[in-house]
Design an enzyme around this catalytic site. Structure first.
Site, mmCIF file in Angstrom:
data_model
loop_
_atom_site.group_PDB
_atom_site.id
_atom_site.type_symbol
_atom_site.label_atom_id
_atom_site.label_comp_id
_atom_site.label_asym_id
_atom_site.label_seq_id
_atom_site.Cartn_x
_atom_site.Cartn_y
_atom_site.Cartn_z
ATOM 1 N N GLY A 216 0.821 -1.206 0.000
ATOM 2 C CA GLY A 216 0.000 0.000 0.000
ATOM 3 C C GLY A 216 0.854 1.254 0.000
ATOM 4 O O GLY A 216 1.931 1.305 -0.603
ATOM 5 N N SER A 217 0.380 2.259 0.701
ATOM 6 C CA SER A 217 1.014 3.577 0.621
ATOM 7 C C SER A 217 2.380 3.665 1.289
ATOM 8 O O SER A 217 3.086 4.656 1.098
ATOM 9 C CB SER A 217 0.087 4.639 1.217
ATOM 10 O OG SER A 217 -1.053 4.809 0.399
ATOM 11 N N THR A 218 2.790 2.641 2.053
ATOM 12 C CA THR A 218 4.165 2.671 2.563
ATOM 13 C C THR A 218 5.146 2.608 1.393
ATOM 14 O O THR A 218 6.277 3.095 1.504
ATOM 15 C CB THR A 218 4.448 1.510 3.537
ATOM 16 O OG1 THR A 218 4.210 0.256 2.877
ATOM 17 C CG2 THR A 218 3.579 1.614 4.777
#
Length: 483
Positions: A216-218
């Protein structure tokens, strides 16, 4: 000699040669494999008949062999078994061994080449052979904070010392009690293994190192790093950030969390990371191209199939030959991007360490029974992930995430925490995974951490990385810093 006798003699000679060759092959070429075969009962009795070395955390044995009154003589005992199960693994007479019990077996049994002179000494003095002690890098307080933070939620936590690569915490939930598998009763050990294998969450598998997830956004940290490394962007560079981004070559589009905008359009790179703007990073990924993203991911450790700590690890992956829509999704950690929690901790650790990614490891040193040091792990550089300038820029951007962005739940009084949240879509109909990765203190990093809570844990579909995973990371950081 007549013809029939010559033929018979030739056959007999050939048979003798074949017999000698077969015996030599078994006794020398296959000896190691045969000794290691779990079906070899003599190997089992030999191994259990000697004291297997302990696995140690900060001076205390969490796995050790104790004397018992049965034909095997020694039985493995685990203290805080569930807490350390992802590190110690198990050692079983019927189910083999896993994790450190497997990776360090030669040291633990005393059969390592490094312990040759110790074996000779024991033979000459008549001393009972003992395996070597394996001392780990784990921090007991950090391990406990990670385990308690996850609670009954499925997930994992990995914490690393950025300057060295020492693993300070490695937790996977659900865990299990290795004592159940260490039973000398074949029936009980087999039954325990079957039960654990079939349990929800597969406790026998380490989520921290042997399972990959969409990050995801990591993963936007990797995309931002690629942009900064290209020389065409800095923190103030503006990127288009529409409410929805239509993808080329497709009827699909990408939106932002909650369906809204990102506060500005265009938006600066730093602001886009602070609010985790999907459309901005998806566009940025397409502008950079899949090759640039893949090369940057690989410098952080993705696609490294040979990484061991010394336990084996699953290979984190960035997709090959992604087209434009796939690259847009990959840039925000979706599509076929897959990462272990260990990998995402490595990303933060490299940024914290000025761009230098150190090889992660969990074995600090090995000591013989007389306490002499047999081997000691020296920190080593795995790769240069980014330049010092890029690392500094990413640090400042990650500080903004925790100070006033999506990661405020990771704030610690008096400590600058640099972090990044992630909420990763996975299987259709399943709640998203909640991610958070961070390091602290930002000015002199002592710990980098990654947390995943599968399917949002107790928050389910309401989960975000900032709400669910960030508080766990904060607790681990506080444990390391003794806050």
């Amino acid at each position: 000699m007549n013809q029939p006798l010559r033929r018979l003699a030739t056959v007999v000679i050939v048979m003798f040669v074949a017999l000698m060759a077969g015996a030599t092959w078994v006794q020398f070429a296959q000896a190691k494999d045969l000794n290691a075969d779990p079906r070899n009962a003599r190997t089992l009795y030999r191994e259990f008949g000697n004291a297997r070395g302990p696995i140690v955390v900060q001076g205390k044995a969490v796995a050790e062999s104790v004397k018992v009154d049965d034909p095997f003589q020694y039985q493995r005992r685990y203290s805080d078994g569930e807490l350390y199960s992802a590190v110690t693994g198990f050692y079983s007479i019927v189910n083999g061994s896993t994790e450190l019990e497997y990776a360090e077996n030669d040291n633990l049994t005393g059969r390592s080449d490094q312990l040759f002179f110790t074996r000779v000494r024991d033979l000459l003095t008549g001393r009972q052979p003992e395996g070597a002690a394996v001392e780990t890098t784990l921090n007991r307080a950090a391990q406990k904070a990670a385990f308690e933070g996850l609670g009954d939620q499925e997930g994992a936590v990995v914490a690393i010392e950025p300057a060295t690569g020492r693993i300070l915490a490695l937790v996977s939930t659900p865990g299990y009690d290795p004592n159940d598998l260490a039973s000398h009763s074949s029936k009980k050990a087999s039954s325990a293994y079957a039960r654990l294998r079939d349990e929800d969450g597969n406790p026998l598998r380490s989520n921290a190192t042997r399972e990959t997830y969409p990050p995801g956004s990591t993963f936007k940290l990797v995309t931002a790093a690629a942009a900064l490394e290209s020389g065409e962007y800095d923190e103030t560079s503006e990127i288009p950030a529409p409410v929805r981004l239509d993808l080329p070559q497709s009827t699909a589009s990408i939106g932002n969390f909650g369906g809204g905008g990102c506060g500005a359009n265009p938006i600066t790179l730093a602001q886009a990371l602070r609010v985790s703007c999907n459309t901005a990073f998806a566009q940025l990924g397409m502008d950079l191209g899949d090759d640039a993203l893949r090369e940057q991911a690989q410098r952080f450790g993705f696609d490294d199939a040979d990484l061991t700590i010394p336990m084996g690890t699953a290979t984190s992956h960035f997709p090959a030959d992604a087209n434009a829509p796939q690259t847009a999704q990959s840039a925000i950690g979706q599509f076929d991007v897959a990462a272990t929690p260990l990998q995402m901790a490595m990303v933060s650790a490299a940024i914290a360490n000025g761009g230098r990614l150190m090889t992660p490891y969990v074995v600090d040193r090995v000591r013989a029974a007389d306490l002499s040091v047999v081997s000691e792990t020296k920190p080593s550089l795995l790769s240069t992930a980014v330049s010092p300038g890029t690392a500094s820029a990413l640090k400042e951007m990650m500080l903004g995430v925790v100070e006033s962005g999506t990661g405020t739940a990771a704030k610690i009084s008096g400590v600058q925490v640099a972090g990044k949240t992630g909420t990763a879509q996975n299987a259709e109909g399943q709640a998203p995974h909640a991610w958070f990765t961070a390091f602290a203190p930002a000015d002199k990093p002592q710990v980098a951490v990654a947390v995943i809570v599968e399917h949002g844990g107790s928050a389910g579909n309401e989960a975000t990385g900032g709400r669910v995973a960030a508080p766990i990371a904060r607790a681990v950081i506080e444990a390391v810093l003794n806050k």
